[in-house]
Design a protein around this motif. Sequence first.
Motif, PDB file in Angstrom:
ATOM      1  N   UNK A 146       0.801  -1.224   0.000  1.00  0.00           N
ATOM      2  CA  UNK A 146       0.000   0.000   0.000  1.00  0.00           C
ATOM      3  C   UNK A 146       0.830   1.269   0.000  1.00  0.00           C
ATOM      4  N   UNK A 147       2.153   1.154   0.064  1.00  0.00           N
ATOM      5  CA  UNK A 147       3.016   2.324   0.072  1.00  0.00           C
ATOM      6  C   UNK A 147       4.162   2.124  -0.908  1.00  0.00           C
ATOM      7  N   UNK A 148       4.788   3.226  -1.299  1.00  0.00           N
ATOM      8  CA  UNK A 148       5.953   3.135  -2.169  1.00  0.00           C
ATOM      9  C   UNK A 148       7.063   2.358  -1.484  1.00  0.00           C
ATOM     10  N   UNK A 149       7.185   2.517  -0.159  1.00  0.00           N
ATOM     11  CA  UNK A 149       8.207   1.786   0.585  1.00  0.00           C
ATOM     12  C   UNK A 149       7.995   0.273   0.452  1.00  0.00           C
ATOM     13  N   UNK A 150       6.734  -0.167   0.505  1.00  0.00           N
ATOM     14  CA  UNK A 150       6.438  -1.580   0.278  1.00  0.00           C
ATOM     15  C   UNK A 150       6.851  -2.004  -1.125  1.00  0.00           C
ATOM     16  N   UNK A 151       6.520  -1.184  -2.110  1.00  0.00           N
ATOM     17  CA  UNK A 151       6.814  -1.519  -3.499  1.00  0.00           C
ATOM     18  C   UNK A 151       8.307  -1.631  -3.750  1.00  0.00           C
ATOM     19  N   UNK A 152       9.103  -0.722  -3.174  1.00  0.00           N
ATOM     20  CA  UNK A 152      10.530  -0.690  -3.456  1.00  0.00           C
ATOM     21  C   UNK A 152      11.277  -1.877  -2.866  1.00  0.00           C
ATOM     22  N   UNK A 153      10.638  -2.644  -1.997  1.00  0.00           N
ATOM     23  CA  UNK A 153      11.267  -3.856  -1.476  1.00  0.00           C
ATOM     24  C   UNK A 153      11.447  -4.907  -2.567  1.00  0.00           C
ATOM     25  N   UNK A 154      10.802  -4.714  -3.730  1.00  0.00           N
ATOM     26  CA  UNK A 154      10.927  -5.642  -4.845  1.00  0.00           C
ATOM     27  C   UNK A 154      12.010  -5.240  -5.844  1.00  0.00           C
ATOM     28  N   UNK A 155      12.705  -4.149  -5.598  1.00  0.00           N
ATOM     29  CA  UNK A 155      13.702  -3.648  -6.537  1.00  0.00           C
ATOM     30  C   UNK A 155      15.109  -4.016  -6.064  1.00  0.00           C
ATOM     31  N   UNK A 156      15.898  -4.732  -6.862  1.00  0.00           N
ATOM     32  CA  UNK A 156      17.254  -5.099  -6.453  1.00  0.00           C
ATOM     33  C   UNK A 156      18.134  -3.884  -6.195  1.00  0.00           C
ATOM     34  N   UNK A 157      18.928  -3.963  -5.137  1.00  0.00           N
ATOM     35  CA  UNK A 157      19.911  -2.927  -4.867  1.00  0.00           C
ATOM     36  C   UNK A 157      19.334  -1.620  -4.391  1.00  0.00           C
TER      37      UNK A 157
END
Length: 843
Positions: free
Chosen positions: A152-163
């Motif tokens: 529900x947040x950008x912080x949650x989404x960015x956990x899927x981005x390497x590095x």
Amino acid sequence: MPVKQILVILFLNISVISFGQNASLYGRVTTEDNQPVSLISVTLLNTRWGTLTNENGEYRIQNIKPGNYTLQLSFTGDIRKTQPVTLDAGSSVQLDLTVTEASKQLEEVVIETSKIMNRAASTANKMPLNTMETPQVVHSISNVILRKQNAMTLEDAMKNAPGISKLWDATSRPDGGSIFVSRGFQTTTKVRNGLPNIVNTNVEMANLERIEVIKGPSATMFGSIVSSYGGLINRVTKRPNFHNGGYADVSYGSYNFYRASADANFVIQQDKIAARINVAGQNQDSWQDAGFQRSYIIAPSLLFKPNNKFSLNIDAEIVGSKGNSNGGNFMFVLAPGTINGAISSLLLQQGLNEQQVGAIMSQAPQTFKQAYGTDKVDELKTSYNRSFLSNDIYPTTQSNAFFAEASYKISRHWTSQTAITYSNSHNKGYSPYQYLLPNYLGHFINSMMTTGVPDFGTPGHDSIGRMVWNPVGTTNTFDVQQNFISDYQIGKVRNRAIIGVDYAYYKSYVTYNRFYGTLFGVVPYPDLFDVVDIYGASAKMQDLNKPNVLDAFQNRPPGTLPYNHKSSVFSGFINNVTNITDYLIVSAGIRMDNFRNILLKEDQTKWSPKFGLILMPVKDRFTVFANYQNSFTNKFGADKNNKPFVPEEANQKEIGIKYNLFNNKLTGSISYYDILAKNIIRGDISDPMFNVQDGEQKSKGVELEIVANPVIGWTLLLGYGYNDSKYLKADADVEGLRPVGSGPANMLNFWTNYTFTTTALKGLGAGLSINYAGKSYAFNQRPDGVLILPAYTIAGAHITYDTKRYRLGVKINNITNEKYWMGWSNYIPQMKRQLIGTVAIKF
């Protein structure tokens, strides 16, 4: 490299023409309700010719021998359609195809899987290119992944981005929301649909289709205002489509989390006019004894498409936010070097000579460990559950943003794109933060006042300074961009190019109103409200409230810190991609950027080049790529010889591979990058009143991404990033050290999900996520030493049940309830274990 030489290389590809007798086939694959079908296999039966559709459902197959063929559409081995086609010598045939299922019927097995596996890079290039044709790493995080994870947040989404790792939560200041680190450099989300859009708060996900993380310096395509040396984060929004439907959901969870959102799409005139609206409201309290964040978004959009040549998208974002924290409090730390410098100045003012001051200060603690008793954040005494805040002291932000984008297909080979964006943000209210204080400062002040004999006591930290300031002001951005996109094929050579001009205007008038307190009753200090004990047992704990803060602003010595900035940027750019053969692609681009600081009446012009090379041993399946990319930051001023400063810049060299194997069941990339930032301004050793511009920072590393879909319904995502950053040439206190803003050296992310697509369990899914970050530094400088943020591993799990009419979801964040911190010159405790449940109704 001279500009003329760059332009020669750039346009050399355009002039390469070879005439042949082979044919080409192109077109678009859609569902019956005109929705694009991406990543579906398009092949000529019993031949080597074939490709995959891109995110817009488009495909192109070239250099085909003349003859009669059968074209086949298939997805994960399931044949969807066949179509006979005749190709004459030298012909270029358009063949648009429609699969029989509607998009809603295809969603489970085609649309969702294709969105997860689709690594399209059209935004990174501002033209239709798939990732195998792009000599740059782009991580795409689709809303399918976010929905399955209940993110529900950008912080949650960015956990899927390497590095990628978070450094700071959003502060409601005009600095781009939450701050992340990519490839050793800080980055924020300042790009929306490829255009500048700076946000001040946590990003609301309700109207986002996907997140694109474009790695490496990217100023050539996006300009210097929004791009970081490590990459940029582009938010791609949902667009209206031509079928009625949507959903409404509610969520409730730990720490008074509640949220409601809705997404509704309306067809006003079939195939011509559609509208969509996304709304959401959310509350999140901190797990600590105080702290909250409330926000809302209203995001309407309209699509007008009178014919196949012209389309117009108009949309808006109305966003409001207030609160002092939805996570942990911002705890800064007074470095011993800063304290000792202040004490030395005070002693000199009292009439002591430098030798006497040196003798006294030789007894003072020099490092964090000597001053605080430890150099590790997890060993500090601050309670993980204590905020030192008050819920009636908080900032508020209101942002209104408006967007319009028109696309017109001038001819078969040329398309015009015009985009305009405008945003206005207002800041007001009170922003609290804290400073951890070492005991030796109070001991020294007390000893000088009582005995006159300096005494620094013993290492430790038993008090905290509570600070408040009052940011008030507005921020405005405006951008207009005109692009012309071409796509030619002459013989065996295909050439795509974009030529664009861009004008951006940015104005931020924010004043940080302040008052002065006295540290330990003697030392004037800005923003200091009071000093309380670290255990939260002080009788003064309840004193931090709005009436008392208003009284402090009214009656204590005042101060202001104005942040006034007004600038305009005019840019022209071109990017050219040439498929010399099916197995060799070269690209080159350049940007001319004229930056004007309106308030200072200064301007700079900078050229930003980029080059790329693709070797494709196996067409559309395996790629070896290399690139050279550039970004820059405008700098003004002059050294002591009155030599004007030039823009700071960073140049990246990167090499890697990309793969798309087993009928699109396994995709990913591995790359090695080397970034050199130069022209960094630093102190002049020979004259501390001036600066010199010869600083350098090196950042190099390896990144890996694996996305797998072994069987329908099962997805795995694995990412790893290693980064080695250091100051090569800098001020003596940091030269040779890792910058504190470079984040962890090692980062790993993993996510897997399985959803049943058949049997009585159809629609039931479960997933697991793991994120690891190695140790990093809140401080790393001489002579203070280090303050270490410990490594952490965070696990999460989720269960969903998704049907045609409703969706149920439960997720657990931080299953092991691990204590961990993030920071950059400070330390910020992060959310403890949290359970959230969601119910959604579809229509």
